[in-house]
Scaffold this active site. Structure first.
Site, short mmCIF file in Angstrom:
data_model
loop_
_atom_site.label_atom_id
_atom_site.label_comp_id
_atom_site.label_asym_id
_atom_site.label_seq_id
_atom_site.Cartn_x
_atom_site.Cartn_y
_atom_site.Cartn_z
N TYR A 48 -10.42 18.32 -5.17
CA TYR A 48 -8.96 18.20 -5.22
C TYR A 48 -8.57 16.99 -6.07
O TYR A 48 -7.64 17.06 -6.90
CB TYR A 48 -8.39 18.07 -3.81
CG TYR A 48 -6.88 17.97 -3.78
CD1 TYR A 48 -6.09 19.11 -3.67
CD2 TYR A 48 -6.24 16.73 -3.87
CE1 TYR A 48 -4.69 19.03 -3.65
CE2 TYR A 48 -4.85 16.64 -3.85
CZ TYR A 48 -4.08 17.79 -3.74
OH TYR A 48 -2.72 17.69 -3.73
N SER A 94 24.45 17.68 17.46
CA SER A 94 23.52 17.63 18.58
C SER A 94 23.75 18.85 19.45
O SER A 94 24.75 19.56 19.31
CB SER A 94 23.75 16.36 19.39
OG SER A 94 25.09 16.31 19.86
N LYS A 133 11.06 21.08 21.85
CA LYS A 133 11.95 19.97 21.49
C LYS A 133 11.07 18.79 21.06
O LYS A 133 10.52 18.08 21.89
CB LYS A 133 12.84 19.57 22.66
CG LYS A 133 13.89 18.52 22.29
CD LYS A 133 14.80 18.21 23.48
CE LYS A 133 15.90 17.22 23.07
NZ LYS A 133 15.39 15.93 22.63
N ARG A 154 19.66 12.35 9.82
CA ARG A 154 20.82 12.90 10.51
C ARG A 154 21.98 11.91 10.50
O ARG A 154 23.13 12.29 10.35
CB ARG A 154 20.43 13.24 11.95
CG ARG A 154 21.58 13.80 12.78
CD ARG A 154 21.13 14.10 14.21
NE ARG A 154 22.23 14.64 14.98
CZ ARG A 154 23.14 13.90 15.61
NH1 ARG A 154 23.06 12.58 15.56
NH2 ARG A 154 24.12 14.47 16.30
#
Length: 715
Positions: A48, A94, A133, A154
């Site tokens: 690689y 959220s 989650k 976010r």
């Protein structure tokens, strides 16, 4: 640095270079996907690297050929002055969280959805997409015509921060999506989680310890902190991973009709999507998913703090809409917290089965990870100092399933206790600048709290250990099991359950006591019939006649393995000479360095260890009919003389010990690691990193048949 003779060749014309660069990018993208996303590499690292270096050389010679999606753009980048704000086209909202620890959260969500949709009790169950989650940092990835153009945090949901350079260093995130369909999408914003695997987190902290640098509190904080580094090179050094789970702005793509089908499509584009997801029917299906994930939570390679339920149909999602900026069609159902804050009341010392002394925190009881915790490990005194933990501190305790609870940090003193608790998510194991890192109210003992033997710490080491060895009650079970091992005294039948009964019942308190056992006494043990008792007694009698090397290995002296035991036996010839040897005399032995010399000398400096050995020999419990005072001349051909071999994987017919014995009988040496000095690597099924290392170094590789050929024919 690559020499001129080994530098990758560059095509002579721009046209040829463009064609070759496109081929290299395609190959590198393919192999990166196999490595990072599918965990199924098809190319050795060295190969690689050759492809990568070839592309680098072309881009350096023809800068116009450098593209934003080039694999070479993952590495490095300029240090940023700060992060540029990014306004989210579609807000990153959220979702509601159910905090109960039972399955009622799933049932309540299903009932709420059915009520909002005005479904009759007899209506068919709703189909849900059930996912994990993740405990990481939410990220928005923007792809334009399949190429990653921007990554943003976010933030407050409306505005985040541009972290594109940092995200480019994450191998799992494709710089270019797979397939023509992805290339035809004008804009595709993919939402997901940047996280850190537990094994990567532990490896990172181990590197930090070796460098005497600050360790990190938990994978979540470490991942979040890495993404917000201003130097992309520092981000690249932290092993981050990514899972996709949703969408933001989309232009030019007909989104699939269900959430689960959308995730399948993202996976087809080359994005990593967690395999632990399901389509569940109604409350019953959600409860089942919640329970199954809860049972396997601690075995997952990454942290989660709950599961997420989403109505699978996008049309039903549209009908349900939002409330208070939360979707009515999704909910997070959390598991019990794995981290909590409590008070450190005192620090005790625990002596392990191998003699390691571990500081143990005695805590004000706290409910964490589904149970009440009052004890937690502090690992060693140096880790304790790094974390700045002292008696009386408010500390962060972590527990995951059956994992021993540990203190991962402390809460710095602030004006209000509730503010400290609120700051838990961002707390790190650091001390205030004015606070001395050395713990004034705790010191490691100089004598073992169990047997009174001297406590030693190897130079440069981090662990304190009891030197009592076979004498120390805390180490008695481990000492007996090691003593009875097949490569030591080879006492067949003396396993864990028997040793537990012998030690717990006070029947055997030292090694000589083992040889005083009679058949009648052995037959009294639980699940030990007369025949089994006789077999164990016979095995004990058989073990009395051995070699000095086996006996020496059986004593369990730290750092004395089979090879070192043989070298010591050959050099000194008898136990009296060895027990009386100084460190300087021990250093005269082949392959014995300062660490081994100090360990052997410290072991025999303890009078009780010498007494045990002397009793075993003086009362004819142990004898050495085959002297090893001098190396015996080879009795057969030595085709592997001067050769070093490494064994890896599972061979078809030979066990690891059998293969090792054959190699040593032929004059060869068996090593545990591959280096340039390795002559051959013998590889079987499921060979691991040693095989990769051999290929990288160009070491000859043989299978079992090849080994047999070497034993028979090598000059």
């Amino acid at each position: 640095m690559t020499s001129a003779s080994s530098a990758p060749s560059v095509p002579a014309t721009a046209e040829l270079a463009a064609t070759r660069a496109a081929e290299l990018r395609e190959q590198l993208h393919h192999h990166a996907h196999l490595y990072y996303v599918l965990d199924a590499p098809a190319l050795p690292d060295a190969e690689y690297d050759k492809l990568f270096q070839a592309l680098q050389a072309i881009e350096a010679a023809y800068p116009a050929l450098l593209t934003p999606d080039s694999p070479t753009q993952r590495v490095g980048g300029q240090v940023l002055d700060g992060f540029v704000p990014v306004r989210h086209t579609v807000p990153m909202l959220s979702i509601r969280t159910e905090t109960d620890t039972e399955a009622t959260g799933a049932e309540a969500f299903d009932a709420r959805v059915r009520r909002e949709l005005d479904l009759a009790p007899t209506a068919a169950p709703i189909e849900y997409a059930a996912e994990l989650k993740f405990d990481g940092l939410a990220i928005n990835l923007r792809y334009e015509h399949g190429v990653l153009t921007q990554a943003a945090t976010r933030g407050n949901g409306e505005t985040g921060e541009d972290v594109t350079q940092n995200v480019r260093t994450i191998g799992q995130i494709p710089l270019r999506l797979h397939g023509e369909a992805a290339a035809g999408i004008a804009v595709l914003e993919v939402r997901g989680e940047v996280y850190m695997r537990r094994d990567d987190f532990e490896a990172l902290n181990e590197r930090q310890r070796e460098a005497n640098e600050k360790t990190f509190v938990n994978p979540r904080n470490t991942a979040a902190g890495a993404i917000r580094q201003l130097d992309p090179e520092l981000v690249r050094q932290r092993p981050l991973s990514f899972f996709a789970y949703g969408l933001g702005d989309v232009q030019g793509w007909e989104i699939p009709a269900t959430h689960s089908a959308m995730l399948d499509a993202l996976q087809g584009f080359g994005l990593p999507v967690c395999a632990d997801r399901a389509v569940a029917l109604g409350a019953e299906g959600l409860v089942k998913f919640h329970r199954e994930i809860g049972e396997k939570r601690d075995a997952l390679p990454f942290d989660i703090d709950g599961v997420v339920y989403k109505v699978n149909s996008r049309e039903l999602q549209r009908r349900l809409g939002f409330v208070s900026r939360e979707p009515r069609w999704a909910v997070a159902h959390k598991y019990p917290a794995q981290e909590q804050v409590t008070r450190l009341d005192r620090i005790d010392i625990q002596v392990g089965r191998t003699g390691k002394l571990t500081p143990v925190a005695k805590l004000e009881p706290v409910f964490v990870g589904g149970t009440t915790v009052s004890n937690a490990t502090l690992h060693n005194v140096f880790e304790l100092r790094r974390k700045g933990v002292r008696v009386g501190d408010q500390v962060i305790v972590r527990r995951a399933g059956d994992v021993i609870p540990e203190i991962v940090g402390r809460i710095a003193r602030v004006a209000k206790a509730d503010e400290a608790a609120a700051d838990l998510a961002g707390a790190e194991s650091v001390a205030e600048p004015s606070r001395n890192p050395y713990v004034p109210n705790f010191h490691m003992p100089k004598a073992c709290p169990i047997c009174g033997s001297e406590v030693v710490r190897e130079k440069g080491g981090i662990d304190h250990r009891c030197s009592g060895g076979i004498f120390c009650p805390a180490q008695r079970k481990q000492a007996l099991l090691h003593f009875a091992g097949r490569r030591a005294m080879d006492i067949e039948g003396l396993g864990d359950k028997i040793v537990d009964q012998l030690v717990d019942g006070g029947i055997v308190t030292n090694l000589p006591g083992l040889y005083k056992l009679g058949v009648a006494k052995l037959a009294e043990l639980e699940r030990m019939g007369e025949k089994s008792a006789q077999n164990l007694f016979d095995a004990l009698q058989k073990s009395k006649s051995t070699t000095m090397a086996r006996f020496l290995f059986a004593l369990g002296i730290r750092h004395v393995g089979e090879t070192t035991a043989k070298d010591l036996a050959k050099h000194f010839g008898n136990m009296d000479a060895l027990m009386a040897a100084t460190e300087e005399q021990l250093l005269e032995v082949k392959d014995v360095g300062p660490v081994v010399a100090r360990s052997v000398h410290a072991f025999f400096k303890e009078e009780h260890n010498k007494t045990v050995v002397e009793l075993l020999l003086a009362q004819d419990m142990i004898s050495f009919p085959q002297s090893e005072g001098a190396a015996a001349a080879p009795t057969g051909p030595q085709p592997l003389a001067g050769k070093t071999l490494v064994l890896t994987g599972t061979l078809p017919t030979l066990s690891r010990d059998e293969a090792k014995a054959l190699i040593e009988a032929a004059g060869g040496k068996v090593s545990g690691s591959v280096s340039k000095k390795t002559s051959f690597v013998v590889a079987g099924e499921e060979a691991g990193s040693k095989l990769d290392k051999a290929r990288e170094l160009g070491v000859a590789i043989v299978d079992e048949a090849g080994l047999q050929a070497l034993l028979a024919a090598l000059e």
